[in-house]
Design a protein around this motif. Structure first.
Motif, PDB file in Angstrom:
ATOM      1  N   ILE A 109      48.881  28.625  47.527  1.00  5.86           N
ATOM      2  CA  ILE A 109      47.835  30.225  48.145  1.00  5.86           C
ATOM      3  C   ILE A 109      48.768  30.456  48.666  1.00  5.86           C
ATOM      4  N   ARG A 113      50.941  34.503  48.014  1.00  7.66           N
ATOM      5  CA  ARG A 113      50.632  35.726  48.803  1.00  7.66           C
ATOM      6  C   ARG A 113      51.939  35.617  48.649  1.00  7.66           C
ATOM      7  N   LEU A 119      45.695  36.682  43.258  1.00  6.78           N
ATOM      8  CA  LEU A 119      45.288  35.855  42.888  1.00  6.78           C
ATOM      9  C   LEU A 119      43.510  35.563  42.324  1.00  6.78           C
ATOM     10  N   ALA A 120      42.942  34.998  41.609  1.00 11.35           N
ATOM     11  CA  ALA A 120      42.260  34.922  40.939  1.00 11.35           C
ATOM     12  C   ALA A 120      41.210  33.443  41.134  1.00 11.35           C
ATOM     13  N   ILE A 121      39.993  33.634  41.059  1.00  7.02           N
ATOM     14  CA  ILE A 121      39.095  32.191  40.509  1.00  7.02           C
ATOM     15  C   ILE A 121      37.886  32.576  39.030  1.00  7.02           C
ATOM     16  N   TRP A 145      41.763  37.281  49.495  1.00  8.21           N
ATOM     17  CA  TRP A 145      42.768  37.263  49.775  1.00  8.21           C
ATOM     18  C   TRP A 145      42.342  37.071  47.871  1.00  8.21           C
ATOM     19  N   PHE A 146      41.518  37.032  47.622  1.00  8.36           N
ATOM     20  CA  PHE A 146      41.403  37.264  45.717  1.00  8.36           C
ATOM     21  C   PHE A 146      41.237  38.320  45.096  1.00  8.36           C
ATOM     22  N   ARG A 147      41.960  38.911  44.083  1.00  4.34           N
ATOM     23  CA  ARG A 147      41.541  39.860  43.412  1.00  4.34           C
ATOM     24  C   ARG A 147      40.068  40.063  42.739  1.00  4.34           C
ATOM     25  N   ILE A 149      37.022  37.372  42.188  1.00  2.94           N
ATOM     26  CA  ILE A 149      36.398  35.420  42.050  1.00  2.94           C
ATOM     27  C   ILE A 149      35.060  35.986  40.734  1.00  2.94           C
TER      28      ILE A 149
END
Ligand code: XBP
Ligand code: MG
Length: 252
Positions: A109, A113, A119-121, A145-147, A149
């Motif tokens: 991660i 970054r 980053l995605a989930i 941090w995740f664009r 989720i």
């Protein structure tokens, strides 16, 4: 480098090994709290994991394993209340620091970054669980941090349907060819491959025996320089440490 624009992470089994000693005891605690004498043992839970989604799993248990149980008239509400109770127990466990991230997750991660990747989930689990897992292990700021989720009931058809990955790709504004998914289970792999995304598997407690045909590689874990991950199937990173250069080379 690099054509790779985004990494899409599964949660349960991939970011952390949550099922056996996380979700399973949380379900059992909820059963006790709601006066049910059900006990989801380690082997039984392994069978129940064939059905993704906690609410769907409870319904499957009722159908397949508890024929003697007479469900209340409002089954949706019963399952919803039971699942909400389970989520409270699971979140409390996370808040106690009970579930760490798997090897290499934070390292990868951080590398992504620094390189400006998105980053995605993409997960079946509830959004509350994802946020609590991130918060407990990486701090509040990590939620940003995740664009994207993509979690839980945001799509009606859960994994192995590819819908959650289509949803995440749409919100990222990227095509499958720009992304790599990290998954831990055959159901997750079917979902990510169904959306056309190159996928690396890091096996988890319950998934070592799964059929991972179609995965770019199957690894023990993402690896750290001092504890490299073993390659189980396919072409792994030469040094046992998954990094962006390795993932970029997996793109079609
Ligand atoms: C794993 C799941 C989830 C969890 C429980 O999802 O299938 O249902 O077992 O979480 P993934 P909930 O591997 O896609 O992260 O009870 O919140 O559904
Ligand atoms: Mg998983």
């Amino acid at each position: 480098m690099s054509d790779l624009k985004a990494l899409i992470f599964d949660v349960d089994g991939t970011l952390a090994d949550t099922e056996r000693d996380g979700h399973r005891p949380a379900f059992n605690a909820a059963f006790r709290e709601m006066g049910l004498d059900w006990d989801w043992t380690v082997p039984l839970y392994g069978r129940l994991l064939q059905v993704a989604g906690g609410k769907e799993r409870i319904r499957h248990y009722l159908d397949a394993f508890a024929p003697e149980f007479t469900p209340p008239a409002d089954l949706d509400r019963f399952v919803g209340d039971l699942h909400a109770c389970k989520t409270r127990h699971f979140v409390a466990m996370l808040e106690r620091g009970g579930i760490p991230l798997r090897p290499g997750v934070l390292r990868l991660i951080e590398e992504a970054r620094s390189a400006g990747l998105l980053l995605a989930i993409a997960t079946t689990t509830s959004l509350t669980n994802v946020e609590s897992l991130l918060r407990a292990n990486l701090g509040e700021a990590s939620l940003d941090w995740f664009r994207v989720i993509g979690a839980g009931d945001v799509v009606p058809a859960k994994k192995p349907a590819p819908d959650i990955y289509h949803h995440v790709l749409g919100r990222l504004g990227l095509s499958a060819r720009d992304c790599v998914a990290i998954e831990d289970s055959a159901q997750g792999l079917r979902a990510s491959r169904g959306a056309g995304i190159a996928t690396v598997i890091t096996v988890s407690g319950y998934t070592v025996e799964d059929d991972f045909s179609g995965a770019a590689a199957v690894l023990e874990h993402l690896g750290e320089p001092e504890t490299p991950g073993r390659v189980i199937q396919g072409q792994g990173p030469g040094n046992g440490v998954v990094d962006l250069r390795y993932l970029d080379a997996l793109l079609p």
